[in-house]
Scaffold this active site. Sequence first.
Site, mmCIF file in Angstrom:
data_model
loop_
_atom_site.group_PDB
_atom_site.id
_atom_site.type_symbol
_atom_site.label_atom_id
_atom_site.label_comp_id
_atom_site.label_asym_id
_atom_site.label_seq_id
_atom_site.Cartn_x
_atom_site.Cartn_y
_atom_site.Cartn_z
ATOM 1 N N ASN A 85 0.741 -1.247 -0.029
ATOM 2 C CA ASN A 85 -0.088 0.140 0.122
ATOM 3 C C ASN A 85 0.896 1.314 0.063
ATOM 4 O O ASN A 85 0.568 2.268 -0.828
ATOM 5 C CB ASN A 85 -0.998 0.144 1.180
ATOM 6 C CG ASN A 85 -2.003 -1.227 1.165
ATOM 7 O OD1 ASN A 85 -2.136 -1.848 0.188
ATOM 8 N ND2 ASN A 85 -2.686 -1.222 2.096
ATOM 9 N N HIS A 99 -18.544 36.286 -29.493
ATOM 10 C CA HIS A 99 -19.276 35.649 -30.171
ATOM 11 C C HIS A 99 -18.862 35.273 -31.294
ATOM 12 O O HIS A 99 -19.751 35.032 -32.246
ATOM 13 C CB HIS A 99 -20.580 36.330 -30.130
ATOM 14 C CG HIS A 99 -21.121 37.042 -28.887
ATOM 15 N ND1 HIS A 99 -22.010 36.494 -27.974
ATOM 16 C CD2 HIS A 99 -20.667 38.344 -28.430
ATOM 17 C CE1 HIS A 99 -21.888 37.342 -26.865
ATOM 18 N NE2 HIS A 99 -21.197 38.589 -27.271
ATOM 19 N N ASN A 128 -5.761 19.363 -44.828
ATOM 20 C CA ASN A 128 -6.703 19.393 -43.504
ATOM 21 C C ASN A 128 -5.709 19.507 -42.358
ATOM 22 O O ASN A 128 -4.435 18.802 -42.081
ATOM 23 C CB ASN A 128 -7.128 17.836 -43.434
ATOM 24 C CG ASN A 128 -8.255 17.886 -44.571
ATOM 25 O OD1 ASN A 128 -8.961 18.936 -45.194
ATOM 26 N ND2 ASN A 128 -8.578 16.662 -45.046
ATOM 27 N N GLU A 177 -7.150 19.155 -34.839
ATOM 28 C CA GLU A 177 -8.382 18.326 -34.787
ATOM 29 C C GLU A 177 -8.316 17.078 -33.606
ATOM 30 O O GLU A 177 -9.093 16.914 -32.705
ATOM 31 C CB GLU A 177 -8.967 17.516 -36.019
ATOM 32 C CG GLU A 177 -9.726 18.739 -36.822
ATOM 33 C CD GLU A 177 -9.949 18.344 -38.168
ATOM 34 O OE1 GLU A 177 -10.714 18.861 -38.852
ATOM 35 O OE2 GLU A 177 -9.205 17.202 -38.626
ATOM 36 N N GLN A 234 -6.200 0.942 -7.633
ATOM 37 C CA GLN A 234 -5.587 0.112 -8.800
ATOM 38 C C GLN A 234 -5.959 0.562 -10.020
ATOM 39 O O GLN A 234 -5.079 0.927 -10.812
ATOM 40 C CB GLN A 234 -5.589 -1.369 -8.611
ATOM 41 C CG GLN A 234 -4.723 -1.997 -9.662
ATOM 42 C CD GLN A 234 -4.596 -3.550 -9.410
ATOM 43 O OE1 GLN A 234 -3.719 -3.937 -8.462
ATOM 44 N NE2 GLN A 234 -5.427 -4.297 -10.214
HETATM 45 N N1 ARG Z 1 -1.411 -3.404 -7.630
HETATM 46 C C1 ARG Z 1 -2.062 -2.781 -6.473
HETATM 47 C C2 ARG Z 1 -2.136 -1.302 -6.741
HETATM 48 O O1 ARG Z 1 -1.832 -0.851 -7.730
HETATM 49 C C3 ARG Z 1 -0.881 -2.581 -5.342
HETATM 50 C C4 ARG Z 1 -1.570 -2.469 -3.992
HETATM 51 C C5 ARG Z 1 -1.805 -3.701 -3.613
HETATM 52 N N2 ARG Z 1 -2.376 -3.884 -2.052
HETATM 53 C C6 ARG Z 1 -3.098 -4.687 -1.395
HETATM 54 N N3 ARG Z 1 -3.547 -4.528 -0.308
HETATM 55 N N4 ARG Z 1 -3.604 -5.285 -2.356
HETATM 56 O O2 ARG Z 1 -2.976 -0.602 -5.928
#
Ligand code: ARG
Length: 467
Positions: free
Chosen positions: A120, A166, A295, A300, A332
Amino acid sequence: MTDGNSETKFSNQMWGGRFASGPDAIMEEINASIGFDKKLYAQDIRGSIAHATMLAHQGIISAEDKDKIVHGLNTILSEIESGQFDFSRRLEDIHMNIEARLATLIGPSAGRLHTARSRNDQVALDFRLWVKEELQKTEKALTALIAAFLDRAEEHADTVMPGFTHLQTAQPVTFGHHCMAYVEMFGRDRSRVRHAIEHMDESPIGAAALAGTGFPIDRHMTAKALGFAGPTRNSIDTVSDRDFALEFLSMASIAATHLSRLAEEIVIWSTPQFGFIRLSDAFSTGSSIMPQKKNPDAAELVRAKTGRINGSLIALLTVMKGLPLAYSKDMQEDKEQVFDAAESLELAIAAMTGMVRDMTVRTDRMKAAAGSGYSTATDLADWLVREAGLPFRDAHHVTGRAVALAEQKACDLADLSLADLQSIHADITEKVFDVLTVEASVASRTSFGGTAPNEVRKQIAWWRARN
Ligand code: ARG
């Protein structure tokens, strides 16, 4: 679903086709992020080296283990960079792919790297580092775009063109002044980039899963090693925060919106009807059927990429809006939005910088258009206020009648005779003709930030000192 009477058959019909082995394969597919987060390999390795070094410094792992880990990680870095690394979806993401390879390379010491950390805080760190580098690239790219506009503005400080409201001719301005409007816009984008870098300049590593850790880590040490101003101050917020990604996408959306408005102007300006600019061959394409066509495809596409970038911002805001603290796997889904927006924005800025540098400005066409549409009517009204002492509202009225007369005679205001003008208001003198030309009109707008060539030159100098 023709036959739903057997559970196995039913399941197979639902999802069996493209998956090798039922639910496990579906789980792997929805769960794995390696397909896109492998982009974070360099940041992941940098972060792990800083973490391992700190762990050894604090006596949490031995110096020998640290040396093996660092050596192994550097080997992995070169394996990935030379295309020899085997990414595995079974190992879910970049973090576990690298850690598993480390174990193969150095054995049990690899298992000590993850002490006092979690995926995390690891992913929060890797992604932050990536976004920070991208912001630094964006800052450079915007600086180049601003420089291109400053050059064109300088070259065209005296080139008159119609200014629009405008999309109707309003008052004459200079092309240099118009270019400088974009300098202001991209200058604001660049300061948003700088603010975003400042906001995100805190290191997440050491927040661990969400609560911090009991190991005697030194988060200030890792923060410093990784180039951050310091560590984040709340471990729960740290693993649940994606503001840095949202700020990147907000900045990108606003910048892209500016690029899109410019793209729209380029599309309009390059039509034969306007003919204000000619795009270089390098930034336009031909038609496969109509040989006469050229073009503005690049413009674009810049306009269209904006839809994509804005979409990414909304996508991530929507992912984040319902999440309880701290980490949830939903997060994620942050990366692809940012990667896609970053690629689109980089390309859009580069294409615009090229178009602005290369386009031919058709000063004759701009000047002709600047004088049409009674663009100096406000100058006549202002003259009546200044020289004949009329209240502005009355002057506005008198000017309206002059415009009506010119319309009737199918000529410009400057082409009316003095007698014509005096038939509308007796106090008008020969001197009025001094303000009815487009050059006189722009030269008179000397208020700070106004379109007078000298004023525009001052603004160019101000920006040159800051670019
Ligand atoms: N691949 C996960 C993400 O991008 C990494 C973190 C995963 N953490 C977990 N507690 N499963 O967020």
